[in-house]
Write a protein that holds these residues in place. Structure first.
Motif, mmCIF file in Angstrom:
data_model
loop_
_atom_site.group_PDB
_atom_site.id
_atom_site.type_symbol
_atom_site.label_atom_id
_atom_site.label_comp_id
_atom_site.label_asym_id
_atom_site.label_seq_id
_atom_site.Cartn_x
_atom_site.Cartn_y
_atom_site.Cartn_z
ATOM 1 N N PRO A 58 21.452 19.563 -12.869
ATOM 2 C CA PRO A 58 21.520 19.709 -11.858
ATOM 3 C C PRO A 58 22.718 18.801 -10.684
ATOM 4 C CG PRO A 58 21.293 17.355 -13.058
ATOM 5 C CD PRO A 58 20.777 18.786 -13.919
ATOM 6 N N ASP A 59 22.208 19.625 -9.768
ATOM 7 C CA ASP A 59 23.760 18.994 -8.638
ATOM 8 C C ASP A 59 24.166 17.658 -8.959
ATOM 9 O OD1 ASP A 59 23.889 21.561 -7.738
ATOM 10 O OD2 ASP A 59 22.428 21.705 -6.415
ATOM 11 N N GLN A 60 23.245 16.464 -8.941
ATOM 12 C CA GLN A 60 23.377 15.644 -8.622
ATOM 13 C C GLN A 60 22.966 14.236 -9.840
ATOM 14 O OE1 GLN A 60 23.940 12.758 -5.197
ATOM 15 N NE2 GLN A 60 26.179 12.319 -5.558
ATOM 16 N N VAL A 61 23.017 13.344 -10.409
ATOM 17 C CA VAL A 61 21.733 12.943 -11.013
ATOM 18 C C VAL A 61 21.458 11.144 -10.068
ATOM 19 C CG1 VAL A 61 21.818 13.799 -13.011
ATOM 20 C CG2 VAL A 61 23.175 12.031 -12.772
ATOM 21 N N SER A 68 17.711 16.265 -17.547
ATOM 22 C CA SER A 68 18.718 17.128 -18.984
ATOM 23 C C SER A 68 19.225 18.670 -18.292
ATOM 24 C CB SER A 68 17.095 18.450 -18.949
ATOM 25 O OG SER A 68 15.985 17.056 -19.097
ATOM 26 N N ILE A 69 20.139 18.222 -19.246
ATOM 27 C CA ILE A 69 20.895 20.116 -18.745
ATOM 28 C C ILE A 69 20.846 21.159 -20.021
ATOM 29 C CG2 ILE A 69 22.597 18.658 -17.918
ATOM 30 C CD1 ILE A 69 23.938 18.513 -21.108
ATOM 31 N N SER A 70 20.581 22.174 -20.021
ATOM 32 C CA SER A 70 20.260 23.422 -20.650
ATOM 33 C C SER A 70 22.214 24.153 -21.591
ATOM 34 C CB SER A 70 19.077 24.233 -20.462
ATOM 35 O OG SER A 70 17.810 23.239 -20.222
ATOM 36 N N PHE A 123 18.289 19.561 -23.306
ATOM 37 C CA PHE A 123 18.761 17.960 -23.796
ATOM 38 C C PHE A 123 18.502 17.432 -22.767
ATOM 39 C CE2 PHE A 123 22.239 20.102 -26.261
ATOM 40 C CZ PHE A 123 22.180 19.662 -27.449
ATOM 41 N N THR A 124 17.655 15.919 -23.301
ATOM 42 C CA THR A 124 17.890 14.896 -21.429
ATOM 43 C C THR A 124 18.836 13.811 -21.612
ATOM 44 O OG1 THR A 124 15.067 16.226 -22.008
ATOM 45 C CG2 THR A 124 15.419 13.779 -21.224
ATOM 46 N N LEU A 125 19.187 13.022 -20.929
ATOM 47 C CA LEU A 125 19.468 12.243 -20.817
ATOM 48 C C LEU A 125 19.429 10.884 -19.642
ATOM 49 C CD1 LEU A 125 23.023 14.868 -21.004
ATOM 50 C CD2 LEU A 125 21.629 13.797 -22.791
ATOM 51 N N ILE A 126 20.476 9.856 -19.582
ATOM 52 C CA ILE A 126 20.038 8.873 -18.719
ATOM 53 C C ILE A 126 21.528 8.515 -18.254
ATOM 54 C CG2 ILE A 126 19.803 7.124 -20.145
ATOM 55 C CD1 ILE A 126 17.441 6.038 -18.098
ATOM 56 N N GLN A 153 35.081 27.607 -34.038
ATOM 57 C CA GLN A 153 34.814 26.808 -32.507
ATOM 58 C C GLN A 153 34.756 27.150 -31.441
ATOM 59 O OE1 GLN A 153 36.169 22.382 -32.747
ATOM 60 N NE2 GLN A 153 35.119 22.292 -35.144
ATOM 61 N N SER A 154 33.928 26.807 -30.838
ATOM 62 C CA SER A 154 34.159 27.556 -29.690
ATOM 63 C C SER A 154 33.473 26.014 -28.385
ATOM 64 C CB SER A 154 33.158 28.311 -29.139
ATOM 65 O OG SER A 154 33.006 30.330 -29.626
ATOM 66 N N LYS A 155 34.383 25.532 -27.423
ATOM 67 C CA LYS A 155 34.323 24.524 -26.643
ATOM 68 C C LYS A 155 33.829 24.335 -25.298
ATOM 69 C CE LYS A 155 36.826 22.064 -29.889
ATOM 70 N NZ LYS A 155 37.795 21.051 -30.554
ATOM 71 N N SER A 156 33.261 23.912 -24.614
ATOM 72 C CA SER A 156 33.282 24.138 -23.062
ATOM 73 C C SER A 156 33.252 22.662 -22.750
ATOM 74 C CB SER A 156 32.800 24.802 -22.585
ATOM 75 O OG SER A 156 32.528 25.382 -21.873
ATOM 76 N N GLY A 157 32.160 22.468 -21.321
ATOM 77 C CA GLY A 157 32.377 20.990 -20.615
ATOM 78 C C GLY A 157 31.956 21.272 -19.751
ATOM 79 N N ILE A 158 31.124 20.279 -19.310
ATOM 80 C CA ILE A 158 30.924 20.491 -17.136
ATOM 81 C C ILE A 158 30.975 18.431 -16.844
ATOM 82 C CG2 ILE A 158 29.355 21.835 -17.605
ATOM 83 C CD1 ILE A 158 26.919 19.836 -17.887
ATOM 84 N N ASP A 159 31.342 18.494 -15.907
ATOM 85 C CA ASP A 159 31.266 17.492 -14.683
ATOM 86 C C ASP A 159 29.921 16.856 -14.135
ATOM 87 O OD1 ASP A 159 34.279 16.829 -15.969
ATOM 88 O OD2 ASP A 159 34.794 17.842 -13.823
ATOM 89 N N ILE A 160 29.634 15.379 -14.458
ATOM 90 C CA ILE A 160 28.415 15.396 -14.031
ATOM 91 C C ILE A 160 28.114 14.273 -13.298
ATOM 92 C CG2 ILE A 160 26.119 14.251 -14.277
ATOM 93 C CD1 ILE A 160 26.122 17.086 -15.765
ATOM 94 N N PRO A 161 28.605 14.612 -11.995
ATOM 95 C CA PRO A 161 27.927 13.482 -10.306
ATOM 96 C C PRO A 161 27.107 12.574 -10.971
ATOM 97 C CG PRO A 161 28.324 15.747 -10.189
ATOM 98 C CD PRO A 161 27.477 16.093 -10.851
ATOM 99 N N ILE A 162 27.425 11.538 -10.755
ATOM 100 C CA ILE A 162 26.654 9.924 -11.126
ATOM 101 C C ILE A 162 26.456 9.976 -9.497
ATOM 102 C CG2 ILE A 162 26.094 8.007 -11.892
ATOM 103 C CD1 ILE A 162 26.121 10.567 -13.794
#
Length: 206
Positions: A58-61, A68-70, A123-126, A153-162
């Motif tokens: 999602p753009d923002q939580v 959820s993030i896929s 994954f369902t998060l809170i 290993q392959s790695k990556s990441g994302i930023d989630i705006p709260i």
């Protein structure tokens, strides 16, 4: 008139020299091919396969609202990725829904990944804290290959705006009260999300 025969300079010695030159050329070509094959096999084929990691989020939580993030992981190489494991790493303030709030890593075995395959895990998060902040979520895909005993290993990441809390609270109280005087406190709560919340409880500590 008697003419002596002219001796050819291309005698047995010349033919022998020609054969030696040809043999050297063949040996040189074989050496170049062997070096090229060795380079390809040990430095190209046995190098880390090309693996892609992509996210859907999602753009923002909102604080306190499940989301959820896929994670999509693709095998772009021509090799089979053996015994792949996908790990999601959470920062403080974000937890896995219906799990311990202290759990920071979820690891899932996804098995072998064939060439050109695309797979996805959700994954369902809170978010439990950190309103109006960015939270970094990292993902790691670990795997082996048939041509090597090493683990890649392959790695990556994302930023989630709260964002703001999913349910906000406001209070109305008197500016001052006298000792022993009864007074009223009005509590207003508002659902800022686009979904219904059930079984909410209002708890007041005083």
């Amino acid at each position: 008139t008697f003419n002596e025969p002219i001796l050819s300079s291309r005698g047995p010695a010349y033919e022998s020299s020609k054969m030696k030159t040809f043999a050297k050329t063949i040996i040189l070509v074989l050496v170049v091919l062997a070096v090229g094959f060795g380079y390809y096999y040990f430095f190209v084929r046995l190098s880390q396969p090309n693996v892609g990691l992509e996210f859907s989020k999602p753009d923002q939580v909102l604080l306190g609202q499940p989301f959820s993030i896929s994670v999509s992981f693709s095998n772009y190489s021509d090799q089979i990725l053996k015994n792949a494991k996908l790990s999601l790493l959470l920062p403080n303030g974000i937890s896995f829904l219906n799990d311990s709030s202290d759990k920071r890593v979820s690891e899932q075995a996804v098995g072998d990944l064939g060439p050109g395959s695309v797979n996805q895990q959700t994954f369902t998060l809170i978010a439990l804290s950190g309103s109006q902040t960015l939270k970094r979520i990292d993902v790691k895909l670990a795997y082996g290959t048939g041509g090597s005993s090493a683990e890649f290993q392959s790695k990556s990441g994302i930023d989630i705006p709260i964002g703001q809390p999913a349910v906000s609270l406001t209070f109305d109280t008197p500016q001052n009260v006298f000792s022993g005087e009864n007074f009223d406190v009005t509590v207003r709560y508002q659902n800022n999300s686009g979904q219904d919340f059930k079984k909410l409880r209002l708890k007041i500590d005083y």
